[in-house]
Design a protein around this motif. Structure first.
Motif, PDB file in Angstrom:
ATOM      1  N   GLY A 364       0.767  -1.238   0.000  1.00 26.34           N
ATOM      2  CA  GLY A 364       0.000   0.000   0.000  1.00 26.34           C
ATOM      3  C   GLY A 364       0.794   1.281   0.000  1.00 26.34           C
ATOM      4  N   ALA A 365       1.600   1.496   1.036  1.00 27.03           N
ATOM      5  CA  ALA A 365       2.323   2.758   1.189  1.00 27.03           C
ATOM      6  C   ALA A 365       3.499   2.546   2.123  1.00 27.03           C
ATOM      7  N   ASN A 366       4.504   3.380   1.969  1.00 26.80           N
ATOM      8  CA  ASN A 366       5.674   3.268   2.832  1.00 26.80           C
ATOM      9  C   ASN A 366       5.287   3.362   4.309  1.00 26.80           C
ATOM     10  N   PHE A 367       5.813   2.432   5.124  1.00 27.39           N
ATOM     11  CA  PHE A 367       5.514   2.446   6.553  1.00 27.39           C
ATOM     12  C   PHE A 367       6.762   2.283   7.398  1.00 27.39           C
ATOM     13  N   TRP A 368       7.926   2.139   6.750  1.00 23.59           N
ATOM     14  CA  TRP A 368       9.156   1.944   7.513  1.00 23.59           C
ATOM     15  C   TRP A 368       9.997   3.200   7.460  1.00 23.59           C
ATOM     16  N   PRO A 369      10.429   3.680   8.618  1.00 23.35           N
ATOM     17  CA  PRO A 369      11.129   4.972   8.667  1.00 23.35           C
ATOM     18  C   PRO A 369      12.599   4.855   8.302  1.00 23.35           C
ATOM     19  N   THR A 370      13.108   5.927   7.723  1.00 20.60           N
ATOM     20  CA  THR A 370      14.552   6.074   7.575  1.00 20.60           C
ATOM     21  C   THR A 370      15.116   6.489   8.936  1.00 20.60           C
TER      22      THR A 370
END
Length: 483
Positions: A364-370
């Protein structure tokens, strides 16, 4: 049943990816996902997402184009997804932020042509904010050929430029549908949706994706089929691709994961105190109305720029004021946070961030942080935790109308903040959909955990999850964004 439904949805969603070579890498600090069939030699298509979006949000279009033989390069704009470089420049000027994003798009085009060994015209496909970026890029870069825009708006569109343009708009996007119709009528007065018009070298078409709004349009089967057909016509190709349903299966998967939280929560030890009686009308009004009014009036007095995310400083302050005031008022009426069980807190975090988050990030969409966003999440947690603890205590044992009113009170409080300082806080309006989805999804899971382990356990975990969701959703901005 939920497990079976989740497995069926996974089988369908993975079927969309099956057989496609999907690789991720970085070019000039820009994260790229390349999608192509093994040995594909079709034209290159560069795919760009909208504001607060990511490569993952565009994968339904990207995968179908890849299965049609195209070589697709999807990328994260600066400040978005897993791009660690913040957006910068003046967001109110075409020669500010837009110019920088156009330059980034050009660098991706250059890298794609070099790596793919492609000497033809590159196609551009983009959504929302990206539509203006790719249209302006196409007008200035002779290497660009056909352009496909989804939910588009751009003042750069004229009767003659771009010369090859497909506009796809969701049926429930009234304003953007008007723009698409106007773009077609520029070429052929009287033409509208569903018409393909030509005038000299200019070819243009506007189509409507049924049952779609600004996000669902990214999964429209009609829209994806139109995009493939448009590019095939532009390049003189023929594709035989079955466009599969993705949006409904994605929703089914996420719903199944949420539903599974209910039986899993019942495996937790029953340590929660008995649910209290609902607050009386006067008490409830006091607990909801006072923080909704006080938090924005107090928070707008403080102007800081410590966090490199749009309106994050204000939001963290608003949340902590709202939460602390509400916790204090709840104590005044005899409702104090109780029911802490560390296993329950950990379980909700693992399920919410791990299982649900993994599925969201993949489909779906990015959910993991840099790494840069971890500090932002920590700072937002200082406000989100007291806010969600107060919410969990307030809604524990409350009837539906009180739960809905309590959440509406917070959204109204954000709306009041925007009215008090519109120029600085306008982008708070974009947080409302995130908050609504959070309460719908995580609020349910938290309620089930609270029933077993207590409101404090649910509130602590949900505060961290809320900070996480906000911290990964909104773009990074450098401190010089208006300079």
């Amino acid at each position: 049943m939920a497990v079976l439904v989740a497995c069926l949805a996974l089988w369908q969603l993975e079927g969309q990816r099956r057989g496609v070579d999907i690789t991720s890498f970085t070019v000039s600090d820009t994260p790229i996902t390349r999608m192509a069939m093994p040995g594909a030699d079709g034209p290159v298509v560069v795919v760009a997402h909208g504001f607060a979006g990511s490569r993952q949000m565009m994968q339904a279009y990207g995968l179908d184009l890849a299965r049609a033989g195209y070589r697709v390069w999807a990328f994260d704009f600066e400040g978005h997804g897993r791009n660690r470089v913040p957006m910068s420049g003046d967001v109110t000027r075409i020669d500010g932020t837009s110019r920088l994003l156009m330059a980034q798009t050009g660098r991706v085009v250059t890298a794609a042509m070099a790596q793919e060994g492609f000497a033809g015209e590159v196609a551009l496909l983009g959504h929302s904010m990206a539509t203006d970026i790719i249209i302006r890029t196409a007008l200035e870069d002779a290497r660009i050929g056909p352009v496909v825009v989804i939910s588009a708006f751009s003042q750069a569109v004229t009767a003659t430029e771009p010369d090859n343009l497909l506009l796809i708009t969701g049926a429930w996007e009234a304003g953007l549908r008007s723009f698409a119709r106007a773009a077609v009528a520029m070429v052929a007065p009287g033409a509208g949706e569903g018409d393909t018009v030509q005038a000299g070298a200019v070819t243009r078409r506007a189509v409507v994706a049924p049952w779609s709004e600004h996000v669902a349009v990214l999964h429209s089967r009609l829209g994806r089929a139109e995009a493939i057909g448009w590019l095939d016509a532009a390049y003189g190709r023929t594709s035989d691709v079955a466009v599969r349903a993705t949006g409904p299966w994605f929703l089914v998967l996420m719903a199944a994961i949420v539903a599974l939280a209910a039986p899993l929560a019942r495996l937790l030890p029953q340590t929660a105190p008995r649910a209290p009686r609902a607050l009386r009308g006067g008490q409830f009004t006091l607990v909801v109305l006072v923080p909704a009014l006080l938090a924005p009036f107090l928070a707008v007095q403080v102007q800081t720029r410590l966090l490199p995310v749009l309106v994050a400083d204000y939001l963290a302050l608003h949340l902590v004021l709202y939460g602390l005031i509400q916790v204090g008022l709840l104590g005044y009426v005899g409702r104090r946070p109780s029911g802490f069980h560390p296993v329950a807190v950990l379980a909700l975090l693992v399920w919410g961030l791990g299982v649900f988050g993994l599925a969201l990030d993949r489909y779906g969409a990015n959910f993991w942080p840099t790494p840069e966003r971890l500090a932002i999440i920590a700072a937002l947690s200082l406000g989100a935790v007291p806010f969600m603890v107060a919410d969990a205590v307030l809604t524990r044992g409350a009837p539906l109308w009180q739960r809905l009113t309590a959440r509406a009170g917070f959204l109204a409080s954000l709306g009041l903040a925007i009215l008090l300082d519109t120029e600085r806080l306008f982008f708070l309006a974009m947080i409302a959909p995130v908050i609504l989805l959070f309460f719908l999804i995580y609020g349910l899971m938290g309620r089930w955990v609270a029933a077993r382990a207590g409101a404090l356990s649910a509130g602590l975990a949900l505060g961290i999850v809320l900070a996480w969701a906000l911290g990964v959703s909104f773009p990074l901005f450098s401190t010089g964004m208006n300079g």
